[in-house]
Design a protein around this motif. Structure first.
Motif, PDB file in Angstrom:
ATOM      1  N   GLU A   1      -7.665   0.865   7.118  1.00 37.01           N
ATOM      2  CA  GLU A   1      -6.598   0.301   6.272  1.00 37.01           C
ATOM      3  C   GLU A   1      -6.689  -1.217   6.212  1.00 37.01           C
ATOM      4  O   GLU A   1      -6.789  -1.799   5.148  1.00 37.01           O
TER       5      GLU A   1
ATOM      6  N   MET B   1      -8.045  -5.085   6.657  1.00 40.52           N
ATOM      7  CA  MET B   1      -9.314  -5.825   6.624  1.00 40.52           C
ATOM      8  C   MET B   1      -9.162  -7.023   7.550  1.00 40.52           C
ATOM      9  O   MET B   1      -8.840  -8.119   7.115  1.00 40.52           O
TER      10      MET B   1
ATOM     11  N   TYR C   1     -15.030 -11.953   1.888  1.00 43.26           N
ATOM     12  CA  TYR C   1     -14.037 -11.748   0.834  1.00 43.26           C
ATOM     13  C   TYR C   1     -13.529 -13.094   0.316  1.00 43.26           C
ATOM     14  O   TYR C   1     -13.364 -13.293  -0.890  1.00 43.26           O
TER      15      TYR C   1
ATOM     16  N   HIS D   1     -10.113 -10.884 -11.282  1.00 42.55           N
ATOM     17  CA  HIS D   1      -8.689 -11.121 -11.059  1.00 42.55           C
ATOM     18  C   HIS D   1      -8.007 -11.743 -12.276  1.00 42.55           C
ATOM     19  O   HIS D   1      -6.837 -11.465 -12.552  1.00 42.55           O
TER      20      HIS D   1
ATOM     21  N   GLY E   1      -0.237  -6.279  -0.079  1.00 43.54           N
ATOM     22  CA  GLY E   1      -1.658  -6.277   0.287  1.00 43.54           C
ATOM     23  C   GLY E   1      -2.348  -7.471  -0.352  1.00 43.54           C
ATOM     24  O   GLY E   1      -3.361  -7.336  -1.036  1.00 43.54           O
ATOM     25  N   CYS E   2      -1.803  -8.661  -0.070  1.00 38.01           N
ATOM     26  CA  CYS E   2      -2.201  -9.874  -0.814  1.00 38.01           C
ATOM     27  C   CYS E   2      -3.587 -10.386  -0.454  1.00 38.01           C
ATOM     28  O   CYS E   2      -4.158 -11.192  -1.194  1.00 38.01           O
TER      29      CYS E   2
ATOM     30  N   ASP F   1       0.641  -8.915   3.931  1.00 37.08           N
ATOM     31  CA  ASP F   1      -0.607  -8.262   4.349  1.00 37.08           C
ATOM     32  C   ASP F   1      -0.518  -7.986   5.848  1.00 37.08           C
ATOM     33  O   ASP F   1       0.067  -8.768   6.601  1.00 37.08           O
ATOM     34  N   GLY F   2      -1.168  -6.917   6.265  1.00 40.17           N
ATOM     35  CA  GLY F   2      -1.157  -6.563   7.680  1.00 40.17           C
ATOM     36  C   GLY F   2      -2.284  -7.209   8.466  1.00 40.17           C
ATOM     37  O   GLY F   2      -2.342  -7.060   9.682  1.00 40.17           O
TER      38      GLY F   2
ATOM     39  N   CYS G   1       3.072  -4.722   7.739  1.00 38.53           N
ATOM     40  CA  CYS G   1       2.364  -3.548   7.222  1.00 38.53           C
ATOM     41  C   CYS G   1       3.300  -2.641   6.439  1.00 38.53           C
ATOM     42  O   CYS G   1       4.469  -2.510   6.801  1.00 38.53           O
ATOM     43  N   LEU G   2       2.766  -2.033   5.407  1.00 35.79           N
ATOM     44  CA  LEU G   2       3.482  -0.937   4.746  1.00 35.79           C
ATOM     45  C   LEU G   2       3.273   0.309   5.599  1.00 35.79           C
ATOM     46  O   LEU G   2       2.154   0.504   6.100  1.00 35.79           O
TER      47      LEU G   2
ATOM     48  N   ASN H   1      -2.959  -5.475  -5.920  1.00 35.43           N
ATOM     49  CA  ASN H   1      -4.331  -5.211  -6.368  1.00 35.43           C
ATOM     50  C   ASN H   1      -5.168  -4.711  -5.203  1.00 35.43           C
ATOM     51  O   ASN H   1      -5.248  -5.371  -4.158  1.00 35.43           O
TER      52      ASN H   1
ATOM     53  N   HIS I   1      -6.740   1.590   0.200  1.00 36.91           N
ATOM     54  CA  HIS I   1      -6.818   1.362   1.652  1.00 36.91           C
ATOM     55  C   HIS I   1      -5.832   2.229   2.422  1.00 36.91           C
ATOM     56  O   HIS I   1      -6.005   2.443   3.622  1.00 36.91           O
TER      57      HIS I   1
END
Ligand SMILES: C[S@@+](CC[C@H](N)C(=O)[O-])C[C@H]1O[C@@H](n2cnc3c(N)ncnc32)[C@H](O)[C@@H]1O
Length: 221
Positions: A8, A10, A19, A28, A52-53, A75-76, A103-104, A120, A125
């Motif tokens: 999940e 990164m 990245y 984008h 999830g930015c 973002d996690g 985290c979601l 996006n 993930h």
């Protein structure tokens, strides 16, 4: 082809660096161009949530496009957020883009709801895709403009290899590997239809916009 999960978060430093150094400008900006097409009336757009930015490239583009909005970006991955903060400060946007290391599902964000929610490349993930739809329901109202973009799973590993060759041939190996793994972890259009139906989100439309991308957009009922 069965869905093959990838990790999940990164958080691997080498992956984050690759990245951050990648050129996502074309991809984008094409996604960002969809927002005014789908939501032409944005006078009331003040609060935005980016789920999830990653390195905040989408959030930065959004902030430039809509200079009156403030963005909460979630973002996690701690390492992603370190990189994101560097990019945000380089653009002097630290007053308008606030990062949240969460985290979601179960995010706890400063606003009760948002004028727009964007995301996006998060959905593929998630091991449990309903986490995204639950979070939308948590933070959207019937007036929230929702724009989700994600990959579409190809029909075979061979088809995924062809997409990697076609679109990422000159990228570093780590990005080619991630792209391949992401294609295998992505959902099909039918699977996302089923997810939206299970989540009772009939106001969201699914649109295939390229040979590898889908948009999910609209409003809550
Ligand atoms: C492929 S990246 C996309 C980043 C960014 N949206 C972009 O378009 O450049 C996916 C991001 O989602 C984050 N992520 C994955 N699962 C998550 C979860 N359950 N909660 C929060 N973030 C998550 C990952 O850490 C990663 O930074």
């Amino acid at each position: 082809m069965q869905r093959l999960l990838e990790p999940e978060l990164m958080n691997d430093l080498e992956q984050v660096t690759a990245y951050a150094n990648a050129d996502f400008a074309a991809a984008h900006s094409a996604i960002m161009a969809q927002f005014p097409r789908l939501f032409p009336h944005t006078e009331g757009l003040h609060t935005v949530l980016d789920l999830g930015c990653g390195t905040a490239d989408i959030a930065i583009r959004f902030a430039r496009m809509y200079p009156n909005c403030k963005i909460d970006a979630v973002d996690g991955s701690a390492n992603m957020l370190v990189q994101a903060q560097t990019f945000i400060e380089r653009e002097s946007l630290q007053d308008r883009i606030i990062l949240h290391h969460q985290c979601l599902p179960g995010c706890e964000l400063p606003n009760k709801n948002y004028d727009a929610i964007v995301s996006n490349s998060l959905l593929h993930h998630l091991h449990e895709p309903q986490y995204l739809w639950q979070t939308l329901k948590q933070y959207a109202t019937a007036k929230t403009a929702i724009l989700i973009c994600d990959l579409i799973r190809p029909t075979s590993q061979q088809a995924a290899t062809l997409l990697v060759e076609q679109y990422a041939d000159s990228e570093p190996e780590i990005l080619r590997r991630d792209f391949f793994n992401s294609l295998l972890a992505a959902f099909t259009l039918d699977e996302v239809h089923a997810q939206l139906s299970a989540a009772n989100l009939p106001g969201l439309q699914i649109e295939q916009i390229s040979d590898r991308h889908m948009l999910i957009h609209g409003y809550l009922p």
